[in-house]
Design an enzyme around this catalytic site. Structure first.
Site: not given
Ligand code: GRF
Length: 201
Positions: A85, A103
């Site tokens: 969010k 990201h």
């Molecule tokens: C990751 O790929 C992050 O870059 C993206 O959401 C995913 C989160 O994975 N924004 P986690 O919750 O850290 O396992």
């Protein structure tokens, strides 16, 4: 003095886990708070297993609530690790230059509102790009736009589907995010990472 770090998540928390492992005893930074906008986030038990206080936001759009929780734990750096969010502008103003996001693509490509999770990897595959990767950047008021601190590249391979590409990128995130956070803690503020450091396994 170790840097006091909060991590914000929406989901499973594998990046949180990578950070907690990297920030062991003697590290220049310490995760002192986990914030989630979801009570069912898989990250919550992971934090508990490491003895990190985990709090669920009552209203993720309420800057005052964020600032109260961050203030109570004297947080100096906020890391968005799969937080989906928008962080309220009041938080960004107060912590400007001290909020990081990871990201799962090579920004500025494949970023922006609505570009999260599988949509990112589907877009990369549809574009025909030969590589993807992970980006850590400073957060400002616009999704995925703040200055880039570090990137790690992975190849897009023949036969990739969004799951396979996501798994390869996630491994890169798990190396890159702790490296950037450790460097920030050591320097006392977020700093760009030299490429040689980011690529070490
Ligand atoms: C990751 O790929 C992050 O870059 C993206 O959401 C995913 C989160 O994975 N924004 P986690 O919750 O850290 O396992």
């Amino acid at each position: 003095m170790t840097m006091r770090i909060a991590v914000a998540v929406s989901g499973r928390g594998s990046n949180l886990e990578a950070l907690l492992r990297a920030l062991g005893p003697g590290a220049p930074g310490q995760v002192v708070l986990l914030l989630s906008n979801r009570a069912d986030a898989g990250a919550l038990p992971r934090a508990a297993a490491h003895g990190v206080p985990a709090e669920v936001l009552d209203d993720a759009a309420d800057a005052d609530e964020w600032l109260r929780r961050l203030g109570e734990h004297r947080v100096e750096l906020l890391v968005l690790a799969g937080y989906l969010k928008l962080v309220p502008p009041g938080v960004i103003q107060r912590y400007r230059g001290r909020i990081l996001n990871v990201h799962p693509a090579l920004l500025p490509a494949f970023g922006g509102k609505g570009m999260y999770g599988h949509r990112v990897h589907e877009a990369v595959l549809a574009s025909g790009a030969r590589e993807s990767g992970a980006t850590v950047h400073l957060v400002d008021e616009v999704y995925d736009r703040g200055p880039i601190l570090a990137q790690a590249r992975v190849p897009v391979l023949p036969g990739d589907d969004p799951d396979r590409l996501a798994a390869r990128v996630l491994q890169a995130e798990h190396r890159l995010l702790p490296a950037v956070v450790l460097a920030a803690a050591a320097a006392g503020r977020p700093v760009p990472l030299p490429e040689a450091v980011e690529l070490q396994p």
